[in-house]
Design an enzyme around this catalytic site. Structure first.
Site, PDB file in Angstrom:
ATOM      1  N   ARG A 142      20.689 -20.177   6.661  1.00 46.01           N
ATOM      2  CA  ARG A 142      21.290 -21.299   5.946  1.00 46.01           C
ATOM      3  C   ARG A 142      20.183 -22.188   5.406  1.00 46.01           C
ATOM      4  NH1 ARG A 142      22.942 -24.673   8.913  1.00 46.01           N
ATOM      5  NH2 ARG A 142      22.701 -23.772  10.972  1.00 46.01           N
ATOM      6  N   TYR A 270      23.447 -15.062   1.730  1.00 48.22           N
ATOM      7  CA  TYR A 270      23.366 -15.097   3.191  1.00 48.22           C
ATOM      8  C   TYR A 270      24.630 -15.703   3.809  1.00 48.22           C
ATOM      9  CZ  TYR A 270      22.499 -16.561   7.849  1.00 48.22           C
ATOM     10  OH  TYR A 270      22.665 -16.756   9.185  1.00 48.22           O
ATOM     11  N   LYS A 279      31.084 -22.010   7.637  1.00 51.16           N
ATOM     12  CA  LYS A 279      30.530 -23.362   7.771  1.00 51.16           C
ATOM     13  C   LYS A 279      31.070 -24.296   6.680  1.00 51.16           C
ATOM     14  CE  LYS A 279      27.943 -22.022  11.160  1.00 51.16           C
ATOM     15  NZ  LYS A 279      28.251 -22.426  12.532  1.00 51.16           N
ATOM     16  N   HIS A 299      32.177 -27.693  15.816  1.00 45.26           N
ATOM     17  CA  HIS A 299      31.269 -26.549  15.953  1.00 45.26           C
ATOM     18  C   HIS A 299      31.246 -26.154  17.439  1.00 45.26           C
ATOM     19  CE1 HIS A 299      26.898 -24.964  15.129  1.00 45.26           C
ATOM     20  NE2 HIS A 299      27.788 -24.000  15.060  1.00 45.26           N
ATOM     21  N   SER A 321      23.083 -24.402  16.608  1.00 46.59           N
ATOM     22  CA  SER A 321      22.996 -22.998  16.222  1.00 46.59           C
ATOM     23  C   SER A 321      22.004 -22.237  17.097  1.00 46.59           C
ATOM     24  CB  SER A 321      22.533 -22.900  14.775  1.00 46.59           C
ATOM     25  OG  SER A 321      23.385 -23.665  13.974  1.00 46.59           O
ATOM     26  N   CYS A 323      21.936 -21.384  20.213  1.00 49.60           N
ATOM     27  CA  CYS A 323      21.636 -21.860  21.575  1.00 49.60           C
ATOM     28  C   CYS A 323      22.502 -21.140  22.594  1.00 49.60           C
ATOM     29  CB  CYS A 323      21.893 -23.360  21.690  1.00 49.60           C
ATOM     30  SG  CYS A 323      20.589 -24.347  20.994  1.00 49.60           S
ATOM     31  N   ASP A 348      32.320 -19.945  17.843  1.00 50.93           N
ATOM     32  CA  ASP A 348      31.552 -20.824  16.953  1.00 50.93           C
ATOM     33  C   ASP A 348      32.294 -22.080  16.492  1.00 50.93           C
ATOM     34  OD1 ASP A 348      29.098 -21.315  15.609  1.00 50.93           O
ATOM     35  OD2 ASP A 348      29.980 -20.688  13.718  1.00 50.93           O
ATOM     36  N   ARG A 439      21.667 -10.649  11.918  1.00 47.34           N
ATOM     37  CA  ARG A 439      23.040 -10.911  12.385  1.00 47.34           C
ATOM     38  C   ARG A 439      23.853  -9.637  12.516  1.00 47.34           C
ATOM     39  NH1 ARG A 439      24.681 -16.562  13.057  1.00 47.34           N
ATOM     40  NH2 ARG A 439      22.780 -17.689  12.566  1.00 47.34           N
ATOM     41  N   TYR A 563      22.747 -17.028  31.362  1.00 50.70           N
ATOM     42  CA  TYR A 563      23.676 -15.909  31.109  1.00 50.70           C
ATOM     43  C   TYR A 563      24.832 -15.911  32.124  1.00 50.70           C
ATOM     44  CZ  TYR A 563      19.867 -14.878  28.029  1.00 50.70           C
ATOM     45  OH  TYR A 563      18.911 -15.004  27.064  1.00 50.70           O
TER      46      TYR A 563
HETATM   47  C1  OXD Z   1      25.078 -21.324  12.808  1.00 49.25           C
HETATM   48  C2  OXD Z   1      25.868 -20.093  12.757  1.00 49.25           C
HETATM   49  O1  OXD Z   1      24.040 -21.420  12.141  1.00 49.25           O
HETATM   50  O2  OXD Z   1      26.863 -20.034  13.489  1.00 49.25           O
HETATM   51  O3  OXD Z   1      25.472 -22.250  13.525  1.00 49.25           O
HETATM   52  O4  OXD Z   1      25.528 -19.187  11.996  1.00 49.25           O
HETATM   53 MN    MN Z   2      27.379 -21.945  14.398  1.00 52.06          MN
END
Ligand code: OXD
Ligand code: MN
Length: 664
Positions: A142, A270, A279, A299, A321, A323, A348, A439, A563
């Site tokens: 992004r 992308y 998004k 989010h 994002s 994490c 997400d 991805r 995890y």
């Molecule tokens: C982000 C995604 O960047 O979910 O948050 O792709």
């Molecule tokens: Mn995201």
């Protein structure tokens, strides 16, 4: 022209006296020839002020939100058809195809994607119906610096968003769209975000010249006839215009017009820039709509934690994002043999509405997972790994000589003859073989952890919100806010070390309120105010927590195994929701009392646990100074309650900090 497509409609002129509602909606799987495009294009060469003004007027009339009728229209179609006509008139594709979402159509789209030369088929035996797409090397994440909120006033976008005047944006970006699809096909992708029959779902329509985008949208949303049927002759959809343009970052813009509920994206293929349902719609436009209409677009992943006896408690978690939202949402619980199991509703985004039972109910607006591949393996996310063996599109991963996808962290060493994400023969001198933001796009239903309730039209009731980020220091493993207002402060002052999901430096601490910094469609000060108001409106508001799986010791190593072991923290959260376990007060919030976290079977010393839960007043003072700078950006628009919470925390740290903070 594809023979399975017919002419959209014969253009018998009909005057405006005919109500648009009595025109039947267009049918899926139809296309119309370019001669249907009527208006001449603006004179691109002539830049006299008159020409510019005419061009501007024409553009703003041509492509605007679905609800704005064109005054010059003499032929009546549905709002969807009219909008598509306008988009085609501007972008001038060779042909327009309405997508019906059928599997035959998918085959054609995939064939087209393969024909474009930047995608290939993976091993048909071990990865049936899986593809590898390689994006342009300058188009891999992004681009937040090229993402704009086009509100009438700069202050309505706020200090954390890039802003453009809507008219100026249409003029400037409209010129890039002019003729952008010449020689290409415009695909019309009607889609629903959310379960088809949910009252919380919403419809969108993306027109795009990228078959890769269509193939991804088919996985990420409920796409095609089902959406066309829902939209019918109404104007109740969010239109999104997308063209890959020439992929030059100098001519790349992701523009949102929240007042018009309209999206324009040009110059990038992308995911986050081009799959407009994700998004752009489900967060930026939806956050604006949600505030107008009294719901929330966040989010957040949504998970259900099943406890012994079978009760499932649902939680929403907002992390910046990359994490670990996807891994947490699909976690294989380390406490499975004690009856604790995690069910995935979404990884997400959460759309949430107050339901009659007084709880906030959440749906996952997406139908697939668009997850980061590097770091994903059998140890970190076995559920997604098993999902990825079929019906998956991989983007910018490496490929083995057996035509299987490969990336760093997949769990096997790089085989000889590996081809990297740039389609070159790989060796260690070339750096990572997969791009750090490579991805996978996979249907959500393929995950063995998918919740039986993931498509429940009424959504799932949320009992806890969990904020979090990557912090090597500062934030304890878990803490609970004192109340809703404090919880909003915890979310608003959230920070994380940056990752590769967006272009820019990696590892820098940035404030990312509610993980919405790049995704809020309006001034974040107003967003904080809205959160504060929602706390008063929700009869049974979720309790608010903060977690940090990424705390490091003096040796630089992670203190917490993460995890599947994170379920131990979720179990404590569940018990706090039920009022069934003890907590200790620190200046920043409530942390688990000694022995309140279930640690059996885990090799972790009491000293490490103390370190994980400790609050170091000096670190927090520094963090407060940084969050103050961040809050100051919003000036007087920042809700007074957040300043109050800031001061209260500062007082707690300086007066009682040393005695209250748990330390080893
Ligand atoms: C982000 C995604 O960047 O979910 O948050 O792709
Ligand atoms: Mn995201």
């Amino acid at each position: 022209m594809n023979t399975s497509h017919r002419i959209l409609r014969t253009r018998r002129p009909v005057t405006y006296t005919v109500s648009v509602d009595c025109i039947p909606p267009c049918q899926p799987g139809l296309d119309f020839p370019p001669h249907a495009v009527r208006l001449a294009s603006p004179q691109t060469g002539s830049c006299g002020s008159q020409a510019v003004t005419r061009y501007r007027q024409r553009l703003s009339r041509a492509i605007c939100g679905a609800r704005r009728p064109s005054r010059r229209r003499s032929i009546v179609g549905t709002p969807l058809e009219n909008w598509v006509d306008d988009a085609a008139r501007l972008t001038k594709p060779d042909r327009v195809v309405y997508c019906d979402g059928s599997s035959e159509e998918d085959e054609r789209i995939i064939a087209e994607m393969l024909r474009e030369g930047d995608s290939e088929t993976l091993n048909e035996k071990t990865y049936p119906n899986c593809y590898l797409h390689r994006s342009s090397p300058n188009d891999v994440a992004r681009t937040e610096h090229l993402t704009f909120i086009c509100a009438p006033e700069k202050d309505d976008a706020g200090p954390t968003n890039n802003w453009m005047d809507p008219g100026a944006a249409k003029y400037k970006i409209g010129a890039l769209f002019d003729g952008a699809m010449r020689g290409r096909t415009m695909y019309v992708v009607p889609y629903i975000m959310g379960p088809v029959n949910s009252p919380i779902s919403k419809a969108g329509v993306e027109v795009t010249d990228s078959p890769y985008v269509v193939a991804n949208m088919r996985i990420m949303a409920r796409m095609g006839k089902v959406a066309l049927d829902r939209i019918g002759s109404s104007s109740d959809f969010v239109p999104g215009l997308h063209s890959i343009g020439d992929l030059d970052p100098m001519r790349r813009y992701i523009a949102h017009f929240p007042q018009e509920k309209l999206i324009w994206s040009v110059g990038s293929g992308y995911g986050g820039n081009a799959l407009l349902g994700k998004k752009c719609f489900a967060l930026r436009i939806a956050s604006y709509m949600a505030r107008e209409q009294g719901w929330m677009a966040e989010h957040m992943l949504i998970l259900g934690l099943e406890s012994p006896g079978g009760k499932v408690t649902y939680m929403g978690a907002a992390f910046p994002s990359a994490c670990g939202k996807t891994n947490l949402a699909m976690m294989v619980s380390a406490l499975q043999d004690q009856g604790y199991r995690v069910w995935t509703v979404g990884d997400d985004i959460a759309w949430m509405k107050i339901a009659d039972d007084g709880y906030l109910h959440a749906i996952n607006p997406e139908a697939g997972f668009f997850g980061v591949a590097p770091g994903t393996g059998m140890l970190t996310n076995p559920n997604v790994m098993s999902a990825l063996h079929k019906n998956t599109i991989f983007t910018n991963v490496a490929m083995t000589p057996d035509r299987e996808p490969w990336w760093e962290g997949i769990g096997s060493p790089p085989p000889a003859g590996l081809i990297n994400w740039k389609n070159e023969k790989w060796d260690t001198s070339k750096g990572p073989a997969a791009h750090a933001n490579a991805r996978y796009t996979v249907p959500a239903r393929r995950s063995p952890s998918i919740s039986p309730k993931w498509e429940a039209p009424e959504g799932v009731p949320i009992s806890a919100f969990i904020f979090g980020g990557r912090r090597a220091r500062v934030a304890p493993l878990v803490y609970e806010s004192f109340d809703w207002q404090h919880g909003v402060f915890v979310g608003a002052s959230m920070a994380s070390e940056t990752t590769a999901a967006a272009t820019g430096n990696v590892g820098i601490v940035r404030r990312d309120p509610m993980a919405m910094l790049p995704f809020c469609g309006y001034n974040m000060a107003d967003y904080f105010r809205y959160w504060l108001e929602m706390g008063k409106r929700i009869p049974h508001p979720p309790k608010i927590f903060h977690v940090n799986w990424f705390r490091r010791g003096a040796d630089g190593k992670f203190l917490w195994p993460g995890y599947g072991e994170n379920v131990r923290v979720l179990k404590w959260i569940l018990e706090r929701v039920e009022g069934a376990c003890a907590a200790e007060e620190t200046p920043v919030g409530l942390v688990p009392a000694r022995n309140a976290l279930t640690l059996d079977g885990l090799q972790i010393s009491p000293g490490t646990m103390e370190e994980l839960l400790s609050v170091n007043p000096e670190d927090w003072e520094d963090d407060l100074a940084d969050s103050k700078l961040f809050f100051d950006k919003f000036g007087s628009r920042l809700p007074r309650e957040l300043r109050e919470e800031h001061e209260k925390l500062s007082r707690r740290l300086s007066t009682k900090g040393a005695s209250l903070a748990r330390s080893g």
